[in-house]
Design a protein around this motif. Structure first.
Motif, mmCIF file in Angstrom:
data_model
loop_
_atom_site.group_PDB
_atom_site.id
_atom_site.type_symbol
_atom_site.label_atom_id
_atom_site.label_comp_id
_atom_site.label_asym_id
_atom_site.label_seq_id
_atom_site.Cartn_x
_atom_site.Cartn_y
_atom_site.Cartn_z
ATOM 1 N N SER A 88 0.833 -1.206 0.000
ATOM 2 C CA SER A 88 0.000 0.000 0.000
ATOM 3 C C SER A 88 0.865 1.254 0.000
ATOM 4 O O SER A 88 0.552 2.237 -0.677
ATOM 5 C CB SER A 88 -0.917 0.009 1.224
ATOM 6 O OG SER A 88 -1.812 -1.072 1.195
ATOM 7 N N SER A 112 -4.590 -0.476 -6.973
ATOM 8 C CA SER A 112 -5.213 -0.127 -5.697
ATOM 9 C C SER A 112 -6.362 -1.061 -5.361
ATOM 10 O O SER A 112 -6.478 -1.548 -4.228
ATOM 11 C CB SER A 112 -5.713 1.318 -5.757
ATOM 12 O OG SER A 112 -6.409 1.655 -4.584
ATOM 13 N N GLN A 131 -5.122 -4.651 -4.578
ATOM 14 C CA GLN A 131 -4.464 -4.678 -3.270
ATOM 15 C C GLN A 131 -5.499 -4.975 -2.185
ATOM 16 O O GLN A 131 -5.321 -5.864 -1.345
ATOM 17 C CB GLN A 131 -3.814 -3.327 -2.968
ATOM 18 C CG GLN A 131 -2.450 -3.111 -3.575
ATOM 19 C CD GLN A 131 -1.915 -1.734 -3.228
ATOM 20 O OE1 GLN A 131 -2.597 -0.928 -2.588
ATOM 21 N NE2 GLN A 131 -0.695 -1.442 -3.650
ATOM 22 N N ASP A 132 -6.578 -4.216 -2.207
ATOM 23 C CA ASP A 132 -7.612 -4.381 -1.181
ATOM 24 C C ASP A 132 -8.309 -5.739 -1.304
ATOM 25 O O ASP A 132 -8.531 -6.426 -0.302
ATOM 26 C CB ASP A 132 -8.650 -3.258 -1.292
ATOM 27 C CG ASP A 132 -8.059 -1.897 -0.954
ATOM 28 O OD1 ASP A 132 -7.032 -1.870 -0.246
ATOM 29 O OD2 ASP A 132 -8.608 -0.883 -1.412
#
Length: 603
Positions: free
Chosen positions: A117, A166, A169-170
């Protein structure tokens, strides 16, 4: 395994710096993708940003300005195109992230969520020699040096869409965290706890997995979202001895997308069953249910659930129904002008019976729902009897078959005849009694649509004869039969013309005669189609209209071959030939048409 980096101190190196809009605009102008005046205007506009806008990646901000190429036609510069340009500009390979090809457990175990992150990177592949990371900051290299030392592998960088990095990643780290959490809470429960017929009793290890645990809820939410994003038509949860499989059917082909411990998969299945108001305790009997949900874009989606007891636990299949399907026009379904005109003529009759045939998954229900949706109007009473109801449609009066209370297809049609219907749709004609009731409804002034499982249109007539319907009643009521299949369509982003292979073409159309096209199309695969070369499916149809000549043969109880030959003389085109037309139009390939349509000897 080496210790996972958790989040080092801020970089002190001057060479590592993030992208700035000014240098991106300068590059776009110098490469001829953007006019200088437009670049200066965007730079002034960008300098006025405040608050959260300051954290937005420059490419994401630019894509939101709806820029257009300087060339003609002036098409809009998408974020993906800007990302690909950036990769070329900085000499780093470009990659469109395909989550189906990421080994989630392997990559999330290498580097912590906090670390990826902070540096806005994503591990996407790993082997014994190297790890591949996606980044949208090609000039930031500090993490690369650190990870090469910690992981003791070569680091390969690729440039990818910053929003994808992004998001995944989550999603991937969130899924991995949920799996680990559930494992710690009770994954050591013996497999027998979820119905394994080969249960191994291990005393003192009886944990319990709660289907309502927040981690299980997260896994189910991720699973559904993932399926919607990947355009899956079906989700399969398949328990095995140790590791259960999650598979998606995309464009008619199954893909394994994840594996998880069988006890956890059992808890996921229980969660879905609870959402579908099914009995989560009873794991010995097949059950059906349905769930209605929304995609992140707000679109309503229905899922039909079906469980099946297997050796290692309950297998669950979720079929995804997109409500947009029923509002598609005939051309979007795959009907050409001739076929669409004939279908409209058939469905315009005030009474009679129309049959749609084909194997499971050939699009029969979609054809019927789309047609009924177009026929339904305030002055028409459309009633359906189905098992199960595929999609809830407010403009129909839909009835679910319930054999346990005596409401089967035949009883349902009998009841519907007393409900003043104009059009009746019978989900499937399976037996003599249902066929008799459908014929009776057609004889008494109703338009009846139904399905059969046969290889082609002519075989539908012999199928009705086999289940005991008199030939004179078939001749008197049947308006037409449509046999259909679904072929995968070539990806519009990567398909290209190639010279036609005359031998392959002859194999496709034999024994018919059809001119060899000058060229056909192939697709090598691209990120848009996950390197498969195909994106979406379209119908191919064999339309048998009951002309006087065909009716005479049916009335005389002729066989399928005689009916088929007469229909061909009257203008019916077999599935192979309609598929060949799709090949000639550049929609699909010869190989796909051969795979999907039946051989003449199979009929």
């Amino acid at each position: 395994m080496a210790t996972r980096p958790q989040g080092p101190a801020q970089s002190s190196g001057g060479s590592d710096r993030r992208l700035e809009l000014k240098e991106i605009l300068t590059g776009l102008v110098s490469d001829g993708l953007l006019e200088r005046v437009e670049g200066e205007r965007l730079l002034r506009l960008h300098q006025q940003r405040t608050g959260p806008e300051l954290e937005i990646h420059p490419l994401v901000w630019l894509s939101g300005q709806h820029l257009r190429f300087t060339g003609v036609p002036r098409e809009e510069l998408s974020l993906e195109q800007l990302t690909e340009w950036l990769a070329v500009r900085y000499g780093v390979p470009y990659l469109r992230i395909d989550p189906l090809k990421i080994d989630v457990d392997a990559v999330t175990g290498l580097v912590s969520h906090a670390y990826v992150s902070r540096f806005k990177i994503l591990p996407i592949a790993v082997d014994d020699r190297q790890v591949t990371f996606a980044t949208a900051e090609p000039r930031v290299r500090e993490w690369e040096r650190e990870l090469r030392h910690v992981l003791r592998r070569e680091i390969r960088r690729v440039v990818a869409n910053p929003l994808d990095i992004s998001r995944f990643q989550d999603e991937l780290y969130g899924l991995s965290h949920s799996i680990r959490r559930v494992t710690q809470q009770g994954a050591q429960a013996p497999a027998g706890a979820i119905g394994n017929l080969e249960a191994l009793v291990e005393l003192g290890r009886a944990g319990k997995l709660d289907a309502n645990d927040q981690a299980i809820v997260h896994i189910v939410d991720w699973l559904l979202q993932y399926a919607f994003d990947q355009r899956a038509s079906d989700i399969h949860l398949e328990p095995r001895r140790d590791q259960g499989n999650i598979r998606f059917r995309i464009d008619g082909v199954l893909h394994t997308v994840y594996q998880m411990p069988t006890p956890i998969l059992g808890a996921v299945t229980a969660r879905v069953k609870a959402l579908g108001r099914m009995d989560i305790i009873d794991k010995r009997r097949p059950q059906d249910g349905r769930v209605k949900t929304r995609t992140p874009t707000g679109q309503e989606v229905e899922l039909r659930l079906s469980t099946l007891p297997t050796v290692f636990g309950e297998k669950l299949v979720m079929r995804i129904f997109d409500p947009e399907v029923v509002v598609r026009g005939l051309d979007q379904l795959g009907f050409d002008l001739r076929e669409a005109a004939l279908w409209r003529d058939l469905t315009a009759h005030p009474h009679g019976m129309i049959l749609v045939t084909g194997p499971t998954g050939s699009g029969k229900t979609t054809t019927l729902y789309s047609t009924l949706r177009q026929l339904a109007s305030p002055d028409i009473n459309v009633c359906t009897i189905e098992d199960p109801i595929e999609m809830i449609e407010p403009s129909f009066n839909q009835v679910q078959v319930k054999p346990s209370i005596g409401l089967d297809f035949a009883a349902g049609v009998r009841t519907l005849l007393r409900q003043d219907p104009d059009i009746i749709m019978v989900g499937e004609i399976r037996d003599h009694e249902t066929a008799q009731m459908a014929i009776q409804a057609a004889l008494t002034g109703h338009l009846v649509l139904s399905t059969l499982h046969t290889n082609d249109s002519a075989s539908a007539v012999t199928r009705l004869l086999d289940i005991g319907v008199p030939s004179y009643l078939i001749s008197a009521t049947l308006l037409g039969v449509v046999a259909q299949r679904l072929v995968r369509t070539l990806c519009p982003h990567c398909k290209r013309p190639v010279p036609a292979d005359e031998m392959a073409w002859v194999d496709l159309i034999h024994p018919w005669t059809l001119a060899v096209p000058e060229s056909v199309y192939r697709a090598d695969g691209c990120p848009e189609c996950r390197m498969t070369g195909f994106r979406g499916r379209v119908g191919v149809y064999e339309m048998l209209e009951l002309t006087p000549a065909v009716r005479r043969l049916i009335g005389g109880a002729a066989g399928a071959q005689a009916i088929r030959e007469a229909a061909y003389r009257e203008g019916t085109l077999p599935l192979r030939i309609t598929a060949a037309h799709k090949v000639a139009q550049g929609l699909t390939t010869v190989e796909e048409a051969l795979r999907v349509t039946p051989f003449p000897s199979d009929l």
